[in-house]
Design an enzyme around this catalytic site. Sequence first.
Site, PDB file in Angstrom:
ATOM      1  N   TYR A  15       0.827  -1.215   0.000  1.00 10.61           N
ATOM      2  CA  TYR A  15       0.000   0.000   0.000  1.00 10.61           C
ATOM      3  C   TYR A  15       0.856   1.258   0.000  1.00 10.61           C
ATOM      4  O   TYR A  15       0.499   2.253   0.610  1.00 10.61           O
ATOM      5  CB  TYR A  15      -0.957  -0.040   1.194  1.00 10.61           C
ATOM      6  N   GLU A  62      -2.533  -7.654  -3.305  1.00 15.10           N
ATOM      7  CA  GLU A  62      -3.360  -6.501  -2.903  1.00 15.10           C
ATOM      8  C   GLU A  62      -2.615  -5.221  -3.197  1.00 15.10           C
ATOM      9  O   GLU A  62      -1.439  -5.094  -2.831  1.00 15.10           O
ATOM     10  CB  GLU A  62      -3.685  -6.525  -1.395  1.00 15.10           C
TER      11      GLU A  62
HETATM   12  C1  BDP Z   1      -4.835  -5.585   4.022  1.00 13.59           C
HETATM   13  C2  BDP Z   1      -5.780  -6.732   4.294  1.00 13.59           C
HETATM   14  C3  BDP Z   1      -7.187  -6.508   3.736  1.00 13.59           C
HETATM   15  C4  BDP Z   1      -7.633  -5.095   4.021  1.00 13.59           C
HETATM   16  C5  BDP Z   1      -6.672  -4.146   3.359  1.00 13.59           C
HETATM   17  C6  BDP Z   1      -7.083  -2.685   3.532  1.00 13.59           C
HETATM   18  O1  BDP Z   1      -5.251  -7.939   3.783  1.00 13.59           O
HETATM   19  O2  BDP Z   1      -8.066  -7.445   4.289  1.00 13.59           O
HETATM   20  O3  BDP Z   1      -8.963  -4.861   3.655  1.00 13.59           O
HETATM   21  O4  BDP Z   1      -5.415  -4.316   3.913  1.00 13.59           O
HETATM   22  O5  BDP Z   1      -6.594  -2.070   4.471  1.00 13.59           O
HETATM   23  O6  BDP Z   1      -3.987  -5.438   5.091  1.00 13.59           O
HETATM   24  O7  BDP Z   1      -7.874  -2.189   2.755  1.00 13.59           O
END
Ligand code: BDP
Length: 610
Positions: A470, A506
């Site tokens: 992120y 992600e």
């Molecule tokens: C990650 C997780 C996920 C969260 C995402 C978030 O794997 O379940 O929804 O971050 O913060 O840490 O959107």
Amino acid sequence: MLKPQANETREMVNLDGLYRFQVDFDRAGHRQEWFKAPLETCLEMGVPASYNDVFPDKAIRDHVGYVWYQREVRVPRSWAGERVHVRLDSATHEGMVWVNDVLVAEHTGGYMPFSADITDHVTPGQAFRLTISVNNELTQATIPPGSITVTEDGRRQQSYLHDFYNYAGLHRSVWLYSTPAVTVDDVTAVTGFDGATGTVDYTIATAGGSGSETVTVSLKDADGVEVSRAEGAEGALVINDVVLWKPGAAYLYNLTAEIHDGGRLLDSYTLPVGVRTVEARGKEFLINGEPFYFTGFGMHEDHVAIGKGHSNAQMVNDFRLLDWVGANSFRTSHYPYAEEVMEFADRHGIVVIDETAAVGLHLGFGAVFGGIAKKTYVDGGVDANTAANHRQAITELVARDKNHPSVVIWSIANEPNGSEEGAREYFQPLAELTRQLDPTRPVGYVNVMFDTPDKELLGDLFDVIMLNRYYGWYLNNGDLETAEQVLEKELREWEAKYGKPMIMTEYGPDTMPGFHSIYEQPWSEEYQAAFLAMYHRVFDRVEAMVGEQVWNFADFQTSNGIMRVDGNKKGVFTRDRRPKPAAFALRQRWTALAGVKNGSDKTIAVTTTP
Ligand code: BDP
């Protein structure tokens, strides 16, 4: 574990619909034996669905503990002489099932089916009272874990370290089904091919027989033409001119196992089989020996009103949107999805990373939200009890999903603490267990952002590196220039450390639909599109990157918190499945990629310097 089916030797009655419903606010139901009489309630609840958002009642939505479901069920008269079973496709998180006054099944783990043979408790032609208690409590030992506190005035409150709402209830179908006395109990099919010749190595487990029965196995192609046949409980079927199951081009054969006694058919079970291979080799992920590039999303089973309840219509809508946006894959974040979803993926050539419900195994996370960072691998934390339930979760997942051609990776946990002392001791036996249960599929876990390659301790235990990052959101918020440098640097470190195929499982920012900014401010629709485009530039430069799964397919409900506005807004679609602008950008990129990195010429162009 075989999904029940109706065929010439087996029948099924679907028990979905309306149930009497009672919330056990005083935790009195078991003590007062509510299963012994009609529930004293005027509430009714639809199955399948989460109950939480169905009633406009905060007390029900926030309830921590048991709820009760009840209905009458008539056993078909024609089932005399058959074994009768009741099956719950899931009860979230713990289910107890009574047939009249008798407890027939108990199961913990909210995303897995369980069943009971109730032959001795029912009479064909007669009705019985089916009562089910469902508990939504998560404790430190459950998968996923959570903790319960009791307020001074006696209210139970549930907290948990995963970012999706703790929906509960009977989320999937309930069935009554019959089997003959001698049955096909399990089928395992492992596929391969050499040139134009395909093979299906099979094992049939039978139950209830005397040993004198014979097992035959036949394989039909999609037109119903028999292409192979074998005898015996174990063996290999050979297919000439095999048609492979491919991403985006599914092809399924039907394997039918039959048990005969002399000339008499005792039982039969048909399993769809897709012939394909998967392998993580070097820095590549191969399906049928060809490099595959994952495009798609981490998803959630989450919809307005029904919560985590399975709905076939919603499922089809989600799959059609995946198709529209050009996605070729998804991860069942953060728990196993309904079996209908897996079968749909099989039939439509969608590739699945299949995940257990082991999410939130990281007690250090507390500090991020202003609390105290606790140690994870300590007694009372992620300990031997957790490990035992985690083993059960892995074992049940592989037993349920081992025959789905769509499943190409087992993900045994999402964002556990992978850098603290104890992590290796915890995960090594689980990785080994998964491989032992299924030696044919790559195994991985999903790595959390803090566990950078200099800190994490687990990567060598797994076949693929799956990362959630992120940069540009939780870190470097609003600064995509810095985020781009940090991201690329880290990916190159992972690549250098392990040389294994890497998937970004992600990445994505929260995005408020309708919020625009010419400055690409965080939360704007423009920022989401710019954020994703930046990640894609980096992925295209790093050779070991074999996939991108955006977080998330759609906005979804979470628990309350200052970082969430009616849930998590990282969806590329809103919760009611309308596209944010990023969806159109992804559609352009992914339809051009078509599962092959850097376009359809199948060459991987790599730039070594940023
Ligand atoms: C990650 C997780 C996920 C969260 C995402 C978030 O794997 O379940 O929804 O971050 O913060 O840490 O959107």
